[in-house]
Design a protein around this motif. Structure first.
Motif, PDB file in Angstrom:
ATOM      1  N   GLY A   1      -2.680   5.151   0.306  1.00 15.91           N
ATOM      2  CA  GLY A   1      -3.858   4.297   0.371  1.00 15.91           C
ATOM      3  C   GLY A   1      -4.052   3.423  -0.856  1.00 15.91           C
ATOM      4  O   GLY A   1      -4.812   2.451  -0.807  1.00 15.91           O
ATOM      5  N   ASP A   2      -3.366   3.741  -1.955  1.00 14.06           N
ATOM      6  CA  ASP A   2      -3.504   2.935  -3.172  1.00 14.06           C
ATOM      7  C   ASP A   2      -2.819   1.583  -2.990  1.00 14.06           C
ATOM      8  O   ASP A   2      -1.674   1.502  -2.529  1.00 14.06           O
ATOM      9  CB  ASP A   2      -2.876   3.643  -4.374  1.00 14.06           C
ATOM     10  CG  ASP A   2      -3.671   4.846  -4.836  1.00 14.06           C
ATOM     11  OD1 ASP A   2      -4.851   4.951  -4.448  1.00 14.06           O
ATOM     12  OD2 ASP A   2      -3.113   5.679  -5.577  1.00 14.06           O
ATOM     13  N   GLU A   3      -3.508   0.521  -3.372  1.00 13.10           N
ATOM     14  CA  GLU A   3      -2.935  -0.822  -3.339  1.00 13.10           C
ATOM     15  C   GLU A   3      -2.228  -1.084  -4.666  1.00 13.10           C
ATOM     16  O   GLU A   3      -2.821  -0.901  -5.740  1.00 13.10           O
ATOM     17  CB  GLU A   3      -4.030  -1.863  -3.098  1.00 13.10           C
ATOM     18  CG  GLU A   3      -4.708  -1.697  -1.745  1.00 13.10           C
ATOM     19  CD  GLU A   3      -5.742  -2.775  -1.464  1.00 13.10           C
ATOM     20  OE1 GLU A   3      -6.107  -3.523  -2.397  1.00 13.10           O
ATOM     21  OE2 GLU A   3      -6.183  -2.870  -0.301  1.00 13.10           O
ATOM     22  N   VAL A   4      -0.966  -1.512  -4.589  1.00 13.11           N
ATOM     23  CA  VAL A   4      -0.139  -1.609  -5.786  1.00 13.11           C
ATOM     24  C   VAL A   4       0.713  -2.878  -5.756  1.00 13.11           C
ATOM     25  O   VAL A   4       0.875  -3.523  -4.717  1.00 13.11           O
ATOM     26  CB  VAL A   4       0.784  -0.377  -5.929  1.00 13.11           C
ATOM     27  CG1 VAL A   4      -0.024   0.910  -6.052  1.00 13.11           C
ATOM     28  CG2 VAL A   4       1.771  -0.293  -4.762  1.00 13.11           C
TER      29      VAL A   4
ATOM     30  N   ARG B   1      -1.484  -0.525 -10.306  1.00 13.57           N
ATOM     31  CA  ARG B   1      -2.547  -0.773  -9.333  1.00 13.57           C
ATOM     32  C   ARG B   1      -2.851  -2.260  -9.232  1.00 13.57           C
ATOM     33  O   ARG B   1      -2.872  -2.973 -10.238  1.00 13.57           O
ATOM     34  CB  ARG B   1      -3.805   0.002  -9.710  1.00 13.57           C
ATOM     35  CG  ARG B   1      -3.622   1.505  -9.605  1.00 13.57           C
ATOM     36  CD  ARG B   1      -4.909   2.246  -9.864  1.00 13.57           C
ATOM     37  NE  ARG B   1      -4.688   3.688  -9.824  1.00 13.57           N
ATOM     38  CZ  ARG B   1      -4.658   4.403  -8.716  1.00 13.57           C
ATOM     39  NH1 ARG B   1      -4.858   3.807  -7.547  1.00 13.57           N
ATOM     40  NH2 ARG B   1      -4.443   5.698  -8.755  1.00 13.57           N
ATOM     41  N   LYS B   2      -3.115  -2.697  -8.021  1.00  9.88           N
ATOM     42  CA  LYS B   2      -3.488  -4.083  -7.770  1.00  9.88           C
ATOM     43  C   LYS B   2      -5.001  -4.226  -7.876  1.00  9.88           C
ATOM     44  O   LYS B   2      -5.739  -3.452  -7.266  1.00  9.88           O
ATOM     45  CB  LYS B   2      -3.037  -4.511  -6.363  1.00  9.88           C
ATOM     46  CG  LYS B   2      -3.352  -5.975  -6.030  1.00  9.88           C
ATOM     47  CD  LYS B   2      -2.986  -6.309  -4.606  1.00  9.88           C
ATOM     48  CE  LYS B   2      -4.010  -5.817  -3.602  1.00  9.88           C
ATOM     49  NZ  LYS B   2      -5.322  -6.527  -3.713  1.00  9.88           N
TER      50      LYS B   2
ATOM     51  N   PHE C   1      -0.777   8.309  -8.296  1.00 12.18           N
ATOM     52  CA  PHE C   1      -0.796   7.460  -7.110  1.00 12.18           C
ATOM     53  C   PHE C   1      -0.861   8.340  -5.869  1.00 12.18           C
ATOM     54  O   PHE C   1      -0.300   9.439  -5.847  1.00 12.18           O
ATOM     55  CB  PHE C   1       0.437   6.562  -7.031  1.00 12.18           C
ATOM     56  CG  PHE C   1       0.518   5.535  -8.124  1.00 12.18           C
ATOM     57  CD1 PHE C   1      -0.233   4.371  -8.062  1.00 12.18           C
ATOM     58  CD2 PHE C   1       1.339   5.741  -9.231  1.00 12.18           C
ATOM     59  CE1 PHE C   1      -0.174   3.432  -9.077  1.00 12.18           C
ATOM     60  CE2 PHE C   1       1.406   4.806 -10.244  1.00 12.18           C
ATOM     61  CZ  PHE C   1       0.648   3.645 -10.175  1.00 12.18           C
TER      62      PHE C   1
ATOM     63  N   VAL D   1       0.843  -1.198   0.000  1.00 14.73           N
ATOM     64  CA  VAL D   1       0.000   0.000   0.000  1.00 14.73           C
ATOM     65  C   VAL D   1       0.877   1.247   0.000  1.00 14.73           C
ATOM     66  O   VAL D   1       1.781   1.377   0.831  1.00 14.73           O
ATOM     67  CB  VAL D   1      -0.925   0.021   1.237  1.00 14.73           C
ATOM     68  CG1 VAL D   1      -1.817   1.259   1.217  1.00 14.73           C
ATOM     69  CG2 VAL D   1      -1.771  -1.234   1.294  1.00 14.73           C
ATOM     70  N   VAL D   2       0.625   2.148  -0.937  1.00 14.16           N
ATOM     71  CA  VAL D   2       1.355   3.418  -0.964  1.00 14.16           C
ATOM     72  C   VAL D   2       1.044   4.198   0.313  1.00 14.16           C
ATOM     73  O   VAL D   2      -0.132   4.346   0.687  1.00 14.16           O
ATOM     74  CB  VAL D   2       0.949   4.255  -2.200  1.00 14.16           C
ATOM     75  CG1 VAL D   2       1.589   5.646  -2.144  1.00 14.16           C
ATOM     76  CG2 VAL D   2       1.339   3.539  -3.489  1.00 14.16           C
TER      77      VAL D   2
END
Length: 305
Positions: free
Chosen positions: A85-88, A110-111, A82, A71-72
């Motif tokens: 909170g972004d899932e990557v 992104r995941k 990005f 998670v960023v």
């Protein structure tokens, strides 16, 4: 401070120990990722043993790992696209066996929400390696493609990717206990070792259109023997033998675009990975022993709480 599995010297798996390091901070153009899982690759095993290509500094403590999902939690100056909170998922040179790492923002994608962390962590390394190898040899509709060491992390990707790109038949070498696994992927399994050339020709009497090797010199020589065109044969590990045989190198480099294509294939149900084992960060040495054995099926991943 953060936890990380580090090397204080090169050597056997036991040199990997969990320690604490200062948390990295995202610089301009970078993101910091809170790692949830990190893939374990043969590349990591070789570096731990003392092999250091020119793009790796021999500095200790060293944190291995070049594929991850997380998670960023920081976005450096100039980063767009990005946010925290972004899932990557993404790739690096080193640093993934840790709670945090920083990478350029153009090395993550992104995941998908339904993609498990452990699966996501196994895509950026083996997946892109298979993509580069098959792109180098080319896969045309209806081709017969030979994949050596087809049951491992790399080979599993290569089998599925070749079929997704239109191969008519994929022949995969593996130990007999992994043959059902290869059939489930859509490959025709054959046992590796002495007599491989004859076993492949029993399936493809006219030879194979392309071949990718991840097993070693013996399998590479058999691949050349059954290939219609030696320019469509590459290896991921037997580089000295490939040079002796006059074969081409795997072309290309990892990229976010390449990784995004693999993620799209995952969402379409065309590519996934089999998890051989997951180990907590503190057991990185055990994970290396698992990969180093060379006999397992699928992918080994470290989980980071």
């Amino acid at each position: 401070m953060m936890r990380a599995a580090t090397l204080s010297s090169f050597g056997p798996p036991e040199v990997l120990e969990e320690t604490t390091l200062k948390e990295p901070q995202a610089g301009p153009g970078e993101v910091r990722v809170r790692v949830r899982a990190a893939g374990v690759l043969p590349f990591d095993v070789r570096v731990r043993g003392g092999w250091t290509p020119p793009f790796i500094k021999r500095e200790f403590p060293m944190v291995l790992g070049n594929e991850f999902a997380g998670v960023v939690d920081q976005a450096g100056e100039g980063v767009t696209g990005f946010a925290p909170g972004d899932e990557v998922l993404g790739y690096s040179v080193l640093g993934a066996y840790a709670e945090y790492l920083t990478v350029p923002a153009d090395q993550i994608v992104r995941k998908p929400a339904d993609m498990p962390w452990e699966i996501a962590a196994g895509f950026p390394g083996n997946g892109q390696g298979a993509h580069m190898a098959l792109s180098t040899v080319g896969v045309e509709p209806g081709d017969t493609v030979l994949i050596n060491a087809a049951a491992g992390g790399f080979g599993t990707f290569a089998v599925q990717l070749a079929l997704a790109w239109g191969a008519g038949t994929v022949i995969g070498t593996a130990s007999e206990r992994n043959h059902d696994h290869l059939r489930a992927l859509g490959a025709v399994p054959v046992t590796y070792g002495e007599g491989l050339e004859e076993r492949v020709r029993a399936i493809a009497p006219d030879g194979v259109d392309a071949a990718v090797d991840a097993a070693g010199p013996e399998a590479l020589r058999a691949s050349v023997a059954v290939a219609k065109n030696r320019d469509r044969v590459v290896t991921m590990i037997a580089t000295e033998e490939a040079e002796r045989l006059g074969l081409r190198d795997v072309a290309g480099a990892r990229s976010a675009e390449r990784l995004a294509e693999l993620v799209d294939l995952y969402t379409e149900g065309k590519v996934t990975i089999h998890l051989r084992a997951t180990h907590p960060l503190a057991h990185a040495a055990e994970a290396h022993r698992d990969v180093e054995s060379g006999h397992g099926r699928g992918k080994v991943v470290l989980t980071v709480d």
